[in-house]
Design a protein around this motif. Structure first.
Motif, PDB file in Angstrom:
ATOM      1  N   ASN A 151      19.336  -1.354   7.354  1.00 51.44           N
ATOM      2  CA  ASN A 151      18.791  -2.313   8.295  1.00 51.44           C
ATOM      3  C   ASN A 151      18.117  -1.682   9.506  1.00 51.44           C
ATOM      4  O   ASN A 151      17.256  -2.299  10.128  1.00 51.44           O
ATOM      5  CB  ASN A 151      19.926  -3.246   8.772  1.00 51.44           C
ATOM      6  N   THR A 152      18.511  -0.483   9.863  1.00 53.57           N
ATOM      7  CA  THR A 152      18.102   0.205  11.109  1.00 53.57           C
ATOM      8  C   THR A 152      18.697  -0.543  12.309  1.00 53.57           C
ATOM      9  O   THR A 152      19.235  -1.662  12.175  1.00 53.57           O
ATOM     10  CB  THR A 152      16.565   0.254  11.315  1.00 53.57           C
ATOM     11  N   GLY A 153      18.539   0.026  13.496  1.00 49.86           N
ATOM     12  CA  GLY A 153      19.020  -0.642  14.712  1.00 49.86           C
ATOM     13  C   GLY A 153      17.997  -1.639  15.222  1.00 49.86           C
ATOM     14  O   GLY A 153      18.302  -2.429  16.107  1.00 49.86           O
ATOM     15  N   ARG A 154      16.764  -1.589  14.667  1.00 51.74           N
ATOM     16  CA  ARG A 154      15.719  -2.502  15.135  1.00 51.74           C
ATOM     17  C   ARG A 154      14.985  -3.133  13.952  1.00 51.74           C
ATOM     18  O   ARG A 154      13.797  -2.889  13.730  1.00 51.74           O
ATOM     19  CB  ARG A 154      14.726  -1.755  16.027  1.00 51.74           C
ATOM     20  N   PRO A 155      15.728  -3.882  13.164  1.00 56.26           N
ATOM     21  CA  PRO A 155      15.072  -4.542  12.027  1.00 56.26           C
ATOM     22  C   PRO A 155      13.964  -5.473  12.522  1.00 56.26           C
ATOM     23  O   PRO A 155      14.080  -6.065  13.597  1.00 56.26           O
ATOM     24  CB  PRO A 155      16.205  -5.334  11.374  1.00 56.26           C
ATOM     25  N   THR A 156      12.918  -5.565  11.740  1.00 59.96           N
ATOM     26  CA  THR A 156      11.802  -6.396  12.180  1.00 59.96           C
ATOM     27  C   THR A 156      12.242  -7.847  12.282  1.00 59.96           C
ATOM     28  O   THR A 156      13.105  -8.294  11.537  1.00 59.96           O
ATOM     29  CB  THR A 156      10.609  -6.271  11.218  1.00 59.96           C
ATOM     30  N   ARG A 157      11.712  -8.562  13.290  1.00 59.59           N
ATOM     31  CA  ARG A 157      12.140  -9.947  13.459  1.00 59.59           C
ATOM     32  C   ARG A 157      11.036 -10.727  14.158  1.00 59.59           C
ATOM     33  O   ARG A 157      10.145 -10.158  14.783  1.00 59.59           O
ATOM     34  CB  ARG A 157      13.429 -10.024  14.279  1.00 59.59           C
ATOM     35  N   ASN A 214       0.855  -1.190   0.000  1.00 58.70           N
ATOM     36  CA  ASN A 214       0.000   0.000   0.000  1.00 58.70           C
ATOM     37  C   ASN A 214       0.885   1.233   0.000  1.00 58.70           C
ATOM     38  O   ASN A 214       2.092   1.149   0.225  1.00 58.70           O
ATOM     39  CB  ASN A 214      -0.974  -0.008   1.186  1.00 58.70           C
ATOM     40  N   LEU A 215       0.253   2.364  -0.262  1.00 58.48           N
ATOM     41  CA  LEU A 215       1.032   3.594  -0.460  1.00 58.48           C
ATOM     42  C   LEU A 215       1.735   4.006   0.829  1.00 58.48           C
ATOM     43  O   LEU A 215       2.768   4.667   0.794  1.00 58.48           O
ATOM     44  CB  LEU A 215       0.113   4.699  -0.962  1.00 58.48           C
ATOM     45  N   GLY A 216       1.196   3.539   1.956  1.00 62.07           N
ATOM     46  CA  GLY A 216       1.814   3.923   3.221  1.00 62.07           C
ATOM     47  C   GLY A 216       3.231   3.398   3.364  1.00 62.07           C
ATOM     48  O   GLY A 216       4.006   3.908   4.164  1.00 62.07           O
ATOM     49  N   GLN A 217       3.591   2.394   2.593  1.00 59.82           N
ATOM     50  CA  GLN A 217       4.950   1.857   2.700  1.00 59.82           C
ATOM     51  C   GLN A 217       5.972   2.729   1.957  1.00 59.82           C
ATOM     52  O   GLN A 217       7.159   2.556   2.112  1.00 59.82           O
ATOM     53  CB  GLN A 217       5.000   0.460   2.082  1.00 59.82           C
ATOM     54  N   ILE A 249       5.847 -11.460  15.631  1.00 58.75           N
ATOM     55  CA  ILE A 249       6.758 -10.353  15.319  1.00 58.75           C
ATOM     56  C   ILE A 249       7.079  -9.594  16.598  1.00 58.75           C
ATOM     57  O   ILE A 249       6.182  -9.294  17.406  1.00 58.75           O
ATOM     58  CB  ILE A 249       6.105  -9.400  14.290  1.00 58.75           C
ATOM     59  N   GLU A 250       8.324  -9.312  16.809  1.00 60.82           N
ATOM     60  CA  GLU A 250       8.728  -8.496  17.970  1.00 60.82           C
ATOM     61  C   GLU A 250       8.125  -7.101  17.818  1.00 60.82           C
ATOM     62  O   GLU A 250       8.251  -6.462  16.781  1.00 60.82           O
ATOM     63  CB  GLU A 250      10.259  -8.407  18.013  1.00 60.82           C
ATOM     64  N   LYS A 251       7.465  -6.685  18.898  1.00 59.84           N
ATOM     65  CA  LYS A 251       6.746  -5.406  18.839  1.00 59.84           C
ATOM     66  C   LYS A 251       7.696  -4.257  18.584  1.00 59.84           C
ATOM     67  O   LYS A 251       7.485  -3.397  17.747  1.00 59.84           O
ATOM     68  CB  LYS A 251       5.982  -5.189  20.145  1.00 59.84           C
ATOM     69  N   TYR A 252       8.780  -4.227  19.350  1.00 58.71           N
ATOM     70  CA  TYR A 252       9.646  -3.045  19.340  1.00 58.71           C
ATOM     71  C   TYR A 252      10.689  -3.127  18.216  1.00 58.71           C
ATOM     72  O   TYR A 252      11.883  -3.160  18.466  1.00 58.71           O
ATOM     73  CB  TYR A 252      10.306  -2.889  20.711  1.00 58.71           C
ATOM     74  N   THR A 253      10.142  -3.175  17.021  1.00 57.75           N
ATOM     75  CA  THR A 253      11.045  -3.186  15.845  1.00 57.75           C
ATOM     76  C   THR A 253      10.471  -2.245  14.781  1.00 57.75           C
ATOM     77  O   THR A 253       9.321  -1.802  14.892  1.00 57.75           O
ATOM     78  CB  THR A 253      11.156  -4.605  15.237  1.00 57.75           C
ATOM     79  N   SER A 254      11.254  -1.973  13.754  1.00 56.06           N
ATOM     80  CA  SER A 254      10.861  -1.019  12.716  1.00 56.06           C
ATOM     81  C   SER A 254       9.833  -1.651  11.794  1.00 56.06           C
ATOM     82  O   SER A 254      10.174  -2.391  10.876  1.00 56.06           O
ATOM     83  CB  SER A 254      12.099  -0.587  11.910  1.00 56.06           C
ATOM     84  N   ARG A 255       8.515  -1.357  12.068  1.00 56.19           N
ATOM     85  CA  ARG A 255       7.468  -2.029  11.280  1.00 56.19           C
ATOM     86  C   ARG A 255       6.187  -1.243  11.406  1.00 56.19           C
ATOM     87  O   ARG A 255       6.132  -0.211  12.074  1.00 56.19           O
ATOM     88  CB  ARG A 255       7.281  -3.441  11.815  1.00 56.19           C
TER      89      ARG A 255
END
Ligand code: GLC
Length: 755
Positions: free
Chosen positions: A599-605, A587-590, A612-618
């Motif tokens: 990668n960022t310091g908190r890549p989604t995992r 979607n356009l929001g991405q 999915i770990e809540k505290y990640t970049s997502r």
């Protein structure tokens, strides 16, 4: 080549040329230059008045031009006075010869004109819209298409094309993403060079060649919010690693001109950007060609708010190194007085005039000003030949991307029974050409409906448009549903019209326009198998379509042979292998979303519990992954990759690395595979993308056939700009990924040793 007789008598030309060379010999001797080119240029320069000098830097529109806000065309009286150096949008052997005769025979110095035109993806034989050409991942095919465009355009009196457009674009809202090679600087660089070679040929000025233009310099594709002409603001590293490389590739390929871009970059409008035009393009890269403004780009400096008036805009443009003023008419009107008032150094003006005269010399126009227009038979014999049409069909076939094919719905058998051809793009000749379609004519285009009728016979092809591209009119749904009910399979032709991308055509939504998704749902409800072919000049948000139908082909705007190419793919006469040159978001929001992200310091995992770990970049509402990633494309056969092998486990910083991979066609059909090589610098002094494209090869394999492919990674492929913007290769491990898309999993690592 038949010796072309000048239509206006050679006598005067010889006299002018002889006098020019004698005078130029003296001037050149004084300036110490030696070549004939220098002698001629210096000789002319020594004789030119200020008005004539600024005349060479003036490019008005032709009477029929329509590529920007309507502007006053300059008449032949201006040409007679030596106040025009080139024209935008004057074509035709007869008309260009008429204008050229006035310039050469009736002006004081007889300096020939240059005729420029937007030959972007074909002249009369229209190839796929450039983003579609990029989807071929086939530089040879792209070069060949440009070569054909040059042969046709130059036969019609055109000297100069304002192409290739090499702007990297990572925002599909931006309409001009359709004109370039998509999101990746490596792919963009390879194709920029291929198009320059195609347009300019072996030797510029020979029959069938065009002066090419790398445009729009620079970072035009980074328009904020994807809104055309909007500002671009970025780090110096992003500028150097993402937006400049395709221009450098074009310059290294010998491009003869560069066009400045409309946008400001980091607060400095590009038409006044001496640091990048004079500093980087000319002084750092050694570009000695012509820089042309974009359409009224000089005048627009008054709108950007960096020039108090048109005179000030003219000073900024020339000081930045913009040689030719396209359409603003500012250089012509204000230049002489600016010099006489001491606001502009005539030496600076002379530099620009030299570059323009050199371009004309290199196009052979001083030797023979009529070489591209005297022989009017060329325009008749070289346009739209069967060979050119076949080439357009071949490139269109290669451009088609099979996005989805659940259950192997495609290819269809020609014994399929009846097909229902539905959708607003099923029979629209004009939309097959896309935008910036040069001298293309809709009547030359083959639509999908025509292609399918030729393949199956009229009786087995039912047709119902169903809906328009835009608007909310659903009155055509009933006929479409009725056709679907009578058919064995439904072929939907949906998407954007050609004028919904290109210049001044950004969209704030990139969904299927109008009520087309509703049409999909209505037809799907019949229970018949449905295949969708999508036409667009950009990535679209196709999640609803993806959820609704089992098979989707992205066709971009496939050019005059689009209908034939699409039928070839739908029935398996051609096995598709196109790959996405730009990411298709969920979607356009991405957006912006692209493969070479960091990668960022908190890549989604995922956590051990699979959540999915809540505290990640997502996002809370959509997965980070795109719907279809960069480099994605399916085939009717299957390919197996062996693990990539690096030649040396360790290399020195200045060494190259070889990567080998074996690919096998494990299916029953022959087909192409686009083998892609990505690289990651695992640890560096600044963050690096999780992967960057560093090699690709489109190979054809028969069933059971294997091929060993070798890729070379040169030191510059491993390099990046460090925190001080120094280009470095740092020691440490690198990982290579090889596969059929940017989601390639097979990998190998190697190490660059510390020095
Ligand atoms: C347009 C475009 C440019 C084109 C020029 C001449 O505004 O920005 O790409 O080459 O004007 O048509």
């Amino acid at each position: 080549m038949k010796d072309t007789k000048h239509p206006f008598g050679k006598g005067r030309l010889r006299l002018v040329a002889a006098v020019g060379l004698v005078v130029s010999g003296i001037a050149a001797a004084q300036s110490g230059s030696t070549s004939e080119e220098d002698r001629l240029v210096e000789g002319l320069l020594a004789k030119m008045t200020l008005e004539e000098k600024f005349g060479q830097l003036n490019q008005p529109p032709g009477p029929d031009n329509n590529t920007g806000p309507q502007a006053e065309a300059a008449g032949l009286d201006q040409v007679r006075k030596g106040r025009v150096g080139s024209y935008l949008g004057v074509t035709g052997a007869g008309r260009t010869c008429q204008y050229q005769h006035v310039a050469v025979e009736e002006s004081r110095l007889g300096i020939p004109l240059l005729f420029g035109y937007d030959v972007i993806h074909g002249y009369r034989t229209i190839f796929p819209q450039s983003l579609g050409e990029a989807a071929t991942f086939d530089p040879a095919a792209v070069e060949h298409a440009a070569r054909i465009a040059a042969v046709e355009a130059s036969a019609d009196g055109v000297h100069w094309t304002y192409a290739p457009m090499v702007d990297v674009a990572r925002d599909p809202r931006w309409g001009r993403i359709s004109e370039g090679s998509g999101e990746d600087p490596y792919l963009g660089s390879v194709l920029a060079a291929a198009r320059v070679r195609g347009f300019q040929g072996e030797k510029l000025g020979e029959d069938g060649t065009l002066l090419a233009t790398a445009k729009h310099f620079v970072a035009y594709g980074a328009a904020e919010a994807g809104r055309d002409y909007n500002i671009a603001d970025m780090s110096e590293r992003t500028l150097r690693e993402v937006y400049l490389p395709p221009f450098k590739a074009a310059v290294d390929a010998g491009v003869g001109s560069v066009m400045a871009s409309f946008n400001e970059l980091n607060g400095v409008p590009m038409h006044a950007n001496a640091a990048l035009i004079d500093g980087v393009l000319r002084k750092q890269w050694g570009f000695d060609g012509v820089v042309v403004s974009d359409y009224t780009g000089i005048w627009e400096l008054t709108k950007h708010g960096v020039a108090a008036d048109e005179s000030a805009a003219g000073v900024l443009g020339l000081k930045a190194g913009v040689d030719i003023d396209m359409v603003s008419d500012i250089y012509r009107r204000f230049g002489p007085k600016l010099v006489r008032d001491g606001r502009l150094d005539e030496k600076l003006v002379d530099e620009s005039v030299r570059r323009v005269l050199r371009a004309k010399y290199r196009m052979g126009l001083f030797a023979d000003p009529y070489r591209f227009c005297a022989d009017t038979t060329r325009a008749k014999t070289r346009m739209l030949t069967p060979e050119h049409r076949q080439a357009a069909r071949d490139v269109a076939r290669e451009s088609l991307v099979l996005l989805k094919n659940d259950g192997g719905v495609l290819p269809l058998s020609k014994d399929v029974g009846k097909v229902a051809v539905i959708g607003p793009l099923a029979d629209s000749r004009a939309d097959m050409l896309g935008n910036w379609a040069g001298a293309g004519r809709p009547q030359d285009a083959v639509t999908p409906l025509q292609g399918l009728r030729e393949a199956l016979g009229e009786a087995r092809v039912l047709h119902a448009k169903g809906a328009g591209v835009n608007g909310d009119d659903e009155s055509g749904f009933d006929a479409a549903v009725a056709a679907a009910k009578q058919a064995d399979v439904v072929l939907l032709f949906i998407g954007e019209s050609g004028d919904m991308s290109g210049e001044a055509s950004s969209r704030s939504s990139i969904d299927l326009p109008g009520v087309q998704q509703e049409l999909v749902e209505a037809v799907k409800a019949t229970g018949k198998p449905v295949v969708a072919v999508v036409f667009s000049g950009r990535p679209l948000t196709l999640q609803p379509l993806h959820d609704a139908v089992p098979a989707i082909v992205e066709a971009w705007f496939p050019g005059i042979e689009g209908g034939h190419a699409i039928a070839d793919v739908l029935f398996g006469d051609y096995n598709p292998a196109g790959r996405l040159p730009a990411t298709f978001p969920r979607n356009l929001g991405q957006v912006p979303i692209y493969h070479a992200h960091r990668n960022t310091g908190r890549p989604t995992r995922l956590n051990p519990d699979g959540k999915i770990e809540k505290y990640t970049s997502r996002y809370l509402d959509v997965d980070n992954s795109p719907l279809y990633p960069f480099g994605h494309g399916l085939s009717y056969t299957t390919f197996r990759y062996g693990a990539p092998k690096v030649k040396k486990a360790k290399i020195a910083a200045g060494e190259s690395q070889q990567v080998e991979v074996t690919v096998t066609n494990t299916g029953k059909r022959e087909g192409d595979e686009v083998v892609q090589l990505y690289l990651r610098d695992d640890v560096a002094s600044v963050t690096r993308p999780v992967r960057e494209l560093r090699g690709f090869r489109r190979v054809h394999l028969k069933p059971g056939e294997s091929r060993v492919l070798s890729f070379e990674l040169k030191p510059d492929d491993l390099a990046f700009y460090d925190a001080k913007l120094q280009r470095v290769v740092e020691p440490g491990t690198f990982t290579v990924f090889v596969g059929g898309s940017s989601e390639a999993k097979l990998q190998a690592t190697f190490e660059v040793k510390a020095q």
